[in-house]
Design a protein around this motif. Structure first.
Motif, PDB file in Angstrom:
ATOM      1  N   LEU A 125      38.823  31.953  30.201  1.00  0.00           N
ATOM      2  CA  LEU A 125      39.329  30.646  30.633  1.00  0.00           C
ATOM      3  C   LEU A 125      40.766  30.417  30.174  1.00  0.00           C
ATOM      4  CD1 LEU A 125      36.190  28.365  30.310  1.00  0.00           C
ATOM      5  CD2 LEU A 125      37.372  29.040  32.411  1.00  0.00           C
ATOM      6  N   ASP A 126      41.116  30.876  28.966  1.00  0.00           N
ATOM      7  CA  ASP A 126      42.514  30.768  28.521  1.00  0.00           C
ATOM      8  C   ASP A 126      43.426  31.512  29.497  1.00  0.00           C
ATOM      9  OD1 ASP A 126      42.042  29.242  26.220  1.00  0.00           O
ATOM     10  OD2 ASP A 126      41.550  31.025  25.040  1.00  0.00           O
ATOM     11  N   LEU A 127      42.920  32.625  29.997  1.00  0.00           N
ATOM     12  CA  LEU A 127      43.686  33.417  30.966  1.00  0.00           C
ATOM     13  C   LEU A 127      43.841  32.636  32.276  1.00  0.00           C
ATOM     14  CD1 LEU A 127      44.998  36.167  31.457  1.00  0.00           C
ATOM     15  CD2 LEU A 127      42.729  37.138  31.839  1.00  0.00           C
ATOM     16  N   CYS A 128      42.755  32.018  32.743  1.00  0.00           N
ATOM     17  CA  CYS A 128      42.796  31.247  34.002  1.00  0.00           C
ATOM     18  C   CYS A 128      43.812  30.111  33.942  1.00  0.00           C
ATOM     19  CB  CYS A 128      41.431  30.642  34.316  1.00  0.00           C
ATOM     20  SG  CYS A 128      40.189  31.820  34.852  1.00  0.00           S
ATOM     21  N   TYR A 129      43.942  29.471  32.765  1.00  0.00           N
ATOM     22  CA  TYR A 129      44.813  28.284  32.661  1.00  0.00           C
ATOM     23  C   TYR A 129      46.210  28.607  32.137  1.00  0.00           C
ATOM     24  CZ  TYR A 129      40.792  25.314  33.699  1.00  0.00           C
ATOM     25  OH  TYR A 129      39.730  24.710  34.318  1.00  0.00           O
ATOM     26  N   ASN A 130      46.534  29.888  32.013  1.00  0.00           N
ATOM     27  CA  ASN A 130      47.878  30.293  31.597  1.00  0.00           C
ATOM     28  C   ASN A 130      48.599  30.880  32.825  1.00  0.00           C
ATOM     29  OD1 ASN A 130      50.064  31.964  30.747  1.00  0.00           O
ATOM     30  ND2 ASN A 130      49.226  32.007  28.670  1.00  0.00           N
ATOM     31  N   PRO A 131      49.453  30.088  33.491  1.00  0.00           N
ATOM     32  CA  PRO A 131      50.022  30.528  34.769  1.00  0.00           C
ATOM     33  C   PRO A 131      50.757  31.878  34.696  1.00  0.00           C
ATOM     34  CG  PRO A 131      50.408  28.187  34.472  1.00  0.00           C
ATOM     35  CD  PRO A 131      49.837  28.691  33.178  1.00  0.00           C
ATOM     36  N   ALA A 132      51.529  32.107  33.635  1.00  0.00           N
ATOM     37  CA  ALA A 132      52.274  33.371  33.565  1.00  0.00           C
ATOM     38  C   ALA A 132      51.318  34.546  33.467  1.00  0.00           C
ATOM     39  CB  ALA A 132      53.223  33.354  32.374  1.00  0.00           C
ATOM     40  N   MET A 133      50.292  34.415  32.630  1.00  0.00           N
ATOM     41  CA  MET A 133      49.327  35.510  32.466  1.00  0.00           C
ATOM     42  C   MET A 133      48.414  35.641  33.681  1.00  0.00           C
ATOM     43  SD  MET A 133      48.056  35.464  28.542  1.00  0.00           S
ATOM     44  CE  MET A 133      48.935  36.388  27.301  1.00  0.00           C
ATOM     45  N   ALA A 134      47.960  34.525  34.221  1.00  0.00           N
ATOM     46  CA  ALA A 134      47.066  34.582  35.389  1.00  0.00           C
ATOM     47  C   ALA A 134      47.798  35.209  36.570  1.00  0.00           C
ATOM     48  CB  ALA A 134      46.561  33.190  35.740  1.00  0.00           C
ATOM     49  N   SER A 135      49.084  34.888  36.686  1.00  0.00           N
ATOM     50  CA  SER A 135      49.868  35.454  37.775  1.00  0.00           C
ATOM     51  C   SER A 135      50.028  36.967  37.583  1.00  0.00           C
ATOM     52  CB  SER A 135      51.224  34.749  37.814  1.00  0.00           C
ATOM     53  OG  SER A 135      52.069  35.400  38.697  1.00  0.00           O
ATOM     54  N   GLU A 136      50.284  37.369  36.362  1.00  0.00           N
ATOM     55  CA  GLU A 136      50.405  38.802  36.066  1.00  0.00           C
ATOM     56  C   GLU A 136      49.100  39.541  36.405  1.00  0.00           C
ATOM     57  OE1 GLU A 136      52.621  40.940  35.518  1.00  0.00           O
ATOM     58  OE2 GLU A 136      51.391  42.613  34.789  1.00  0.00           O
ATOM     59  N   VAL A 137      47.977  38.964  36.033  1.00  0.00           N
ATOM     60  CA  VAL A 137      46.677  39.588  36.313  1.00  0.00           C
ATOM     61  C   VAL A 137      46.404  39.641  37.828  1.00  0.00           C
ATOM     62  CG1 VAL A 137      44.204  39.146  36.073  1.00  0.00           C
ATOM     63  CG2 VAL A 137      45.645  39.105  34.071  1.00  0.00           C
ATOM     64  N   THR A 138      46.873  38.617  38.540  1.00  0.00           N
ATOM     65  CA  THR A 138      46.738  38.599  40.003  1.00  0.00           C
ATOM     66  C   THR A 138      47.506  39.765  40.627  1.00  0.00           C
ATOM     67  OG1 THR A 138      46.628  36.173  39.941  1.00  0.00           O
ATOM     68  CG2 THR A 138      47.113  37.174  42.073  1.00  0.00           C
ATOM     69  N   ASP A 152      47.244  45.064  50.367  1.00  0.00           N
ATOM     70  CA  ASP A 152      47.917  44.167  51.318  1.00  0.00           C
ATOM     71  C   ASP A 152      47.827  42.698  50.912  1.00  0.00           C
ATOM     72  OD1 ASP A 152      48.762  45.963  53.666  1.00  0.00           O
ATOM     73  OD2 ASP A 152      46.717  46.610  53.219  1.00  0.00           O
ATOM     74  N   ALA A 153      46.927  42.376  50.009  1.00  0.00           N
ATOM     75  CA  ALA A 153      46.810  40.972  49.597  1.00  0.00           C
ATOM     76  C   ALA A 153      46.441  40.878  48.121  1.00  0.00           C
ATOM     77  CB  ALA A 153      45.766  40.245  50.438  1.00  0.00           C
ATOM     78  N   ALA A 154      46.946  39.812  47.501  1.00  0.00           N
ATOM     79  CA  ALA A 154      46.564  39.438  46.138  1.00  0.00           C
ATOM     80  C   ALA A 154      45.599  38.274  46.261  1.00  0.00           C
ATOM     81  CB  ALA A 154      47.802  39.006  45.359  1.00  0.00           C
ATOM     82  N   ILE A 155      44.624  38.177  45.356  1.00  0.00           N
ATOM     83  CA  ILE A 155      43.800  36.969  45.310  1.00  0.00           C
ATOM     84  C   ILE A 155      44.051  36.270  43.980  1.00  0.00           C
ATOM     85  CG2 ILE A 155      41.718  38.299  44.638  1.00  0.00           C
ATOM     86  CD1 ILE A 155      40.165  35.913  46.191  1.00  0.00           C
ATOM     87  N   LEU A 156      44.351  34.995  44.104  1.00  0.00           N
ATOM     88  CA  LEU A 156      44.591  34.137  42.946  1.00  0.00           C
ATOM     89  C   LEU A 156      43.577  34.428  41.846  1.00  0.00           C
ATOM     90  CD1 LEU A 156      45.564  31.455  41.555  1.00  0.00           C
ATOM     91  CD2 LEU A 156      43.870  30.284  42.990  1.00  0.00           C
ATOM     92  N   PHE A 157      44.052  34.564  40.612  1.00  0.00           N
ATOM     93  CA  PHE A 157      43.133  34.736  39.492  1.00  0.00           C
ATOM     94  C   PHE A 157      42.741  33.374  38.942  1.00  0.00           C
ATOM     95  CE2 PHE A 157      41.527  35.558  35.324  1.00  0.00           C
ATOM     96  CZ  PHE A 157      40.692  36.637  35.565  1.00  0.00           C
ATOM     97  N   ALA A 158      41.483  33.035  39.155  1.00  0.00           N
ATOM     98  CA  ALA A 158      40.921  31.744  38.723  1.00  0.00           C
ATOM     99  C   ALA A 158      39.410  31.906  38.811  1.00  0.00           C
ATOM    100  CB  ALA A 158      41.410  30.626  39.626  1.00  0.00           C
ATOM    101  N   ASP A 159      38.673  30.825  38.877  1.00  0.00           N
ATOM    102  CA  ASP A 159      37.222  30.939  39.036  1.00  0.00           C
ATOM    103  C   ASP A 159      36.682  29.763  39.841  1.00  0.00           C
ATOM    104  OD1 ASP A 159      34.952  32.788  37.913  1.00  0.00           O
ATOM    105  OD2 ASP A 159      34.151  30.754  37.938  1.00  0.00           O
ATOM    106  N   ILE A 160      35.557  29.990  40.513  1.00  0.00           N
ATOM    107  CA  ILE A 160      34.967  28.908  41.313  1.00  0.00           C
ATOM    108  C   ILE A 160      34.459  27.773  40.425  1.00  0.00           C
ATOM    109  CG2 ILE A 160      34.286  30.510  43.157  1.00  0.00           C
ATOM    110  CD1 ILE A 160      31.340  30.025  42.203  1.00  0.00           C
ATOM    111  N   LEU A 161      34.279  28.026  39.129  1.00  0.00           N
ATOM    112  CA  LEU A 161      33.711  27.002  38.250  1.00  0.00           C
ATOM    113  C   LEU A 161      34.769  26.119  37.587  1.00  0.00           C
ATOM    114  CD1 LEU A 161      30.790  29.122  36.783  1.00  0.00           C
ATOM    115  CD2 LEU A 161      30.739  27.484  38.677  1.00  0.00           C
TER     116      LEU A 161
END
Ligand code: CP3
Length: 345
Positions: free
Chosen positions: A45-58, A68-77
């Protein structure tokens, strides 16, 4: 305006010699570079709410495999969390939400401004879109109301999510209120992801399987149609993909929704049936058994070849029939991408 990516053009009905490729759960524990950042972040969850890190993981899997596509790193919950349920992920146990939502406490969850909590997600979208080349698409996503509701009602992954349909018979006003509330939030959430730079959105209905028709229609098909209409009203050009897992031939109900551009098929769906009955209505995405990628080699290639041959004459997006699991060898994913791009199926 920049030229549209191959992925977006395909969802708009353009057939490709080699289909665009992305994978459900393409960012995640099977990648060593993900595990490293997740450790640095502290928790998922810390990763999901850290834009710089979440973007890097994406971006990690897109870089590694030239997808051909990236999917946003987050969660349905994140939506239930933003609505006021506490969320944690216990190692080996999956998500835990507290308190469970009931007819007695639902009003407590009504008035929250979910976008305060979700603001970092929109920032992740913005950073990621800015970092991606024009020929790569960014996919935003949300859970479908039914799937999200199963977690909100049960407090964790249900072993028998379809058993929650009891509420449809015993307290339909409560179930309807919950599904409607989730649908409304999801419209806003997806529209804000698109405003921040998402090029397409996908709705995951992981637990749609096993519901009898009138229930499936009420809790899954109609809410997804409502969400799609709400997104199209604000963003008519943004493609919408549905992934109703385990619905078998009722997939045709989703395929025929005019607001939807793409339909993800799961690994249990007969691809020949999907080609014959669904491809005329929507763009099919996925299907390959993710377990075959754990095995790799001939079995994986034979599986991929089935989909590539069947869908070679229609617009098609190459993907899995559900997400990768953590034990997937990264080099098998590389071999799979190479096989698809090689064109010798
Ligand atoms: O790469 C991507 O696909 C993008 C990110 C993404 C995640 N979850 C990250 C994640 C997406 C699109 C999801 C969707 C999601 N989340 C679904 C629908 C799709 C599906 O898989 O059926 C569902 C049901 C969830 C809920 C959820 N999140 C569960 C049940 C779990 C625990 C199970 C597990 O694999 O540990 C999660 C955690 C989760 N979401 C992880 C990731 C990368 C693992 C977190 C970690 O430990 O690092």
């Amino acid at each position: 305006m920049a030229q549209q990516s191959k992925f977006i053009r395909t969802l708009k009905g353009e057939k490709q010699a080699i289909p665009p490729i992305w994978f459900m759960r393409q960012a995640g524990r099977y990648l060593p570079e993900y595990r490293k950042l997740r450790t640095e972040a502290g928790s998922f969850l810390d990763l999901c709410y850290n834009p710089a890190m979440a973007s890097e993981v994406t971006l990690q899997p897109v870089r590694r495999y030239d997808l051909d596509a990236a999917i946003l790193f987050a969660d349905i919950l994140l939506i239930p969390q933003a609505m006021g349920q506490s969320l944690s992920f216990a190692e080996g146990e999956g998500p835990i939400l507290d308190p469970v939502i009931t007819a007695e406490n639902i009003d407590r969850f009504r008035s929250r401004d979910i976008h305060e909590t979700l603001a970092p997600v929109y920032e992740t979208v913005k950073l990621t879109r800015a970092a991606l080349p024009d020929d790569k698409a960014l996919i935003g996503f949300a859970g479908a109301p039914w799937t999200v509701a199963t977690y909100m009602l049960n407090g964790r992954s249900s072993r028998d999510p379809a058993a929650l349909r009891k509420l449809y018979y015993e307290d339909r006003p409560f179930l309807t209120a919950l599904i409607d509330m989730l649908a409304d939030h999801t419209i806003d959430y997806l529209n804000r992801q698109i405003d921040a730079g998402a090029d397409a959105v996908q709705l995951f209905d992981t637990w749609a399987g096993g519901l009898p028709w009138p229930v499936l229609d009420a809790v899954s098909v109609r809410p997804l149609q409502k969400i799609a209409a709400g997104v199209k009203a604000a963003h008519p050009e943004t493609p919408i993909i549905l992934f109703p897992k385990g619905v078998g031939e009722t997939a045709s109900e989703y395929a025929q929704l005019t607001e939807c551009d793409g339909l993800g098929i799961d690994y249990a769906m007969d691809p020949a049936w999907a080609r014959a009955n669904l491809s005329g209505h929507t763009v099919i995405q996925g299907g390959l058994d993710p377990i075959s990628v754990i095995s790799g080699g001939e079995a994986m290639v034979r599986g991929a070849s089935t989909y590539l041959k069947l869908f070679h004459d229609v617009p098609y997006v190459f993907n899995l029939g559900h997400g990768f699991s953590p034990e997937t060898p990264p080099e098998h994913v590389g071999a799979l991408v190479e096989y698809v791009r090689g064109g010798n199926w």
